[in-house]
Enzyme design. Structure first.
Site, short mmCIF file in Angstrom:
data_model
loop_
_atom_site.label_atom_id
_atom_site.label_comp_id
_atom_site.label_asym_id
_atom_site.label_seq_id
_atom_site.Cartn_x
_atom_site.Cartn_y
_atom_site.Cartn_z
CE1 TYR A 27 14.06 31.46 5.86
CE2 TYR A 27 14.16 29.12 5.36
CZ TYR A 27 14.02 30.43 4.95
OH TYR A 27 13.81 30.70 3.62
CE LYS A 39 -0.33 -0.14 5.03
NZ LYS A 39 -1.14 -0.57 6.18
C1 LIG Z 1 -0.37 -1.73 6.61
C2 LIG Z 1 -1.01 -2.97 7.06
C3 LIG Z 1 -0.23 -4.10 7.38
C4 LIG Z 1 1.28 -4.08 7.36
O1 LIG Z 1 1.75 -3.54 8.57
P1 LIG Z 1 3.31 -3.44 8.91
O2 LIG Z 1 3.31 -2.91 10.28
O3 LIG Z 1 3.91 -2.49 7.94
O4 LIG Z 1 3.86 -4.81 8.78
C5 LIG Z 1 -0.89 -5.27 7.73
N1 LIG Z 1 -2.24 -5.32 7.77
C6 LIG Z 1 -3.01 -4.26 7.47
C7 LIG Z 1 -4.50 -4.39 7.54
C8 LIG Z 1 -2.44 -3.06 7.12
O5 LIG Z 1 -3.21 -2.00 6.85
#
Ligand SMILES: *Cc1c(COP(=O)(O)O)cnc(C)c1O
Length: 372
Positions: free
Chosen positions: A256, A35
């Site tokens: 800054y 994702k």
């Molecule tokens: C993002 C996600 C994961 C992966 O999680 P990590 O902590 O990056 O391993 C697993 N399950 C779901 C439903 C997620 O949204």
């Protein structure tokens, strides 16, 4: 020469991390989570390294489309399911598995016309209170779903809120087990943290583990343990160059807000990297950084396009010419030294997840192929 910043994606490191994930859950199948455009790395860029996965987890139909376009024919799961009924058509067309976490999604399914029934992952809310059905409702929802002709197979899933805390996954696991014990179907519970903190716990890992962060080389529990402790390798490296230097006198300030004041004469370098590139503005003076592979620190505030570094350690080694020196913001230097992305994130009061996902659009990428 164009602006020297560049991000690198290391294919060999991805393959090594995937096999490290497999070792933690030898009996489970692995859904590699890609994702957010593969946690900011780019799905196209990580595909070669992760194509040995048993399946992929995505958030958006577009991400699944990219994977199908790359020729992946195995399972792809929409982790939050469909966002509107039209996306059920995409699921049919692309043969996606999808999460079902609310009644609206079941209503949409019941009206969906498809000649091929879907496989879904019915999600239980075991305490995160984000998505999913409450444990007490779960069985009746399962029965309603199971009665739909649009459904071919129901798998069961939950997502842990506290998997990074010792024992954190286990109380949620027991709630899940209690309310699913007489339901058939494959199960998916663990993310990276649940996997690494409970290695080879098949009762927890079950049929499908959903691994994200660890594949990209982030530690699930920094600073207690680092990616190095877990034998994970950095996949993303962010490098740039020193584009100018300044010789400061005692009392001179940097950047800054003049948040850093020199107490003695010193040389600083100005680096072509700022918050518009995804380097966190919350990283204050003293954040570790590599120049020519040598560890030093940032000075003053990060601005949109630039940040400043202390060149004293290089000068002590007799390096006079610093313009053009390679700077590693995180990951590996071209000469092999590494700077842990979790360490930088920790200084910026955030997580490596956020740094990986946050690179600016203007940062070009290069994939380092695995020539083995
Ligand atoms: C993002 C996600 C994961 C992966 O999680 P990590 O902590 O990056 O391993 C697993 N399950 C779901 C439903 C997620 O949204």
């Amino acid at each position: 020469m164009s602006r020297p910043i560049k991000a690198f994606v290391d294919t060999k490191a991805l393959k090594a991390n995937l096999s490290c994930v497999r070792q933690k859950s030898a009996q489970s199948q692995i859904l590699s989570v890609v994702k957010a455009n593969a946690y900011g790395h780019g799905i196209e860029r990580v595909f070669e390294g992760l194509k040995g996965s048993d399946g992929f987890g995505v958030l958006q139909v577009g991400e699944a489309e990219v994977l199908r376009g790359l020729g992946f024919r195995g399972p792809i799961v929409l982790l939050e399911g469909v966002f509107d009924p039209r996306e059920l058509e995409d699921c049919s067309r692309l043969q996606l598995w999808h999460a079902v976490h609310c009644m609206e999604q079941i209503d949409w399914l019941s009206r969906h016309k498809t000649h091929k029934a879907h496989r879904v992952f019915l999600k239980m809310n075991t305490g995160m209170n984000r998505l999913g059905f409450r444990p007490e409702q779960f069985k009746s929802v399962w029965s309603r779903l199971n009665a739909l002709p649009q459904i071919e197979e129901i798998s069961l899933m939950t997502h842990f809120s506290d998997a990074d805390l010792p024992g954190g996954a286990l109380s949620q696991q027991s709630r899940f087990d209690q309310f699913t014990q007489d339901l058939i179907g494959e199960r998916s519970l663990s993310n990276s943290a649940a996997l690494f903190l409970n290695p080879l716990n098949h009762a927890l890992h079950q049929d499908w583990v959903r691994a994200g962060l660890a594949l990209y080389g982030g530690s699930v529990n920094y600073p207690q343990q680092t990616s190095n402790d877990w034998a994970l390798q950095a996949v993303m490296s962010l490098r740039s160059k020193v584009i100018a230097t300044q010789d400061l006198k005692p009392g001179d300030t940097v950047g800054y807000g003049s948040t850093f004041t020199a107490t003695q004469a010193m040389k600083i370098g100005v680096v072509a990297c700022g918050y518009a590139d995804g380097y966190p503005r919350s990283a204050e003076s003293g954040t570790p950084i590599l120049v020519n592979g040598q560890r030093t620190q940032t000075l003053g505030r990060v601005s949109m396009d630039m940040l400043s570094v202390d060149l004293s350690p290089l000068q002590q080694q007799g390096q006079i010419e610093c313009v053009g020196a390679e700077v590693t913001l995180w990951g590996a230097a071209s000469t092999g030294q590494t700077l842990d992305i979790d360490e930088v994130a920790h200084h910026a009061k955030t997580l490596s997840y956020e740094l990986m996902c946050g690179l600016g659009n203007r940062v070009p990428f290069e994939v380092i192929e695995d020539d083995a």
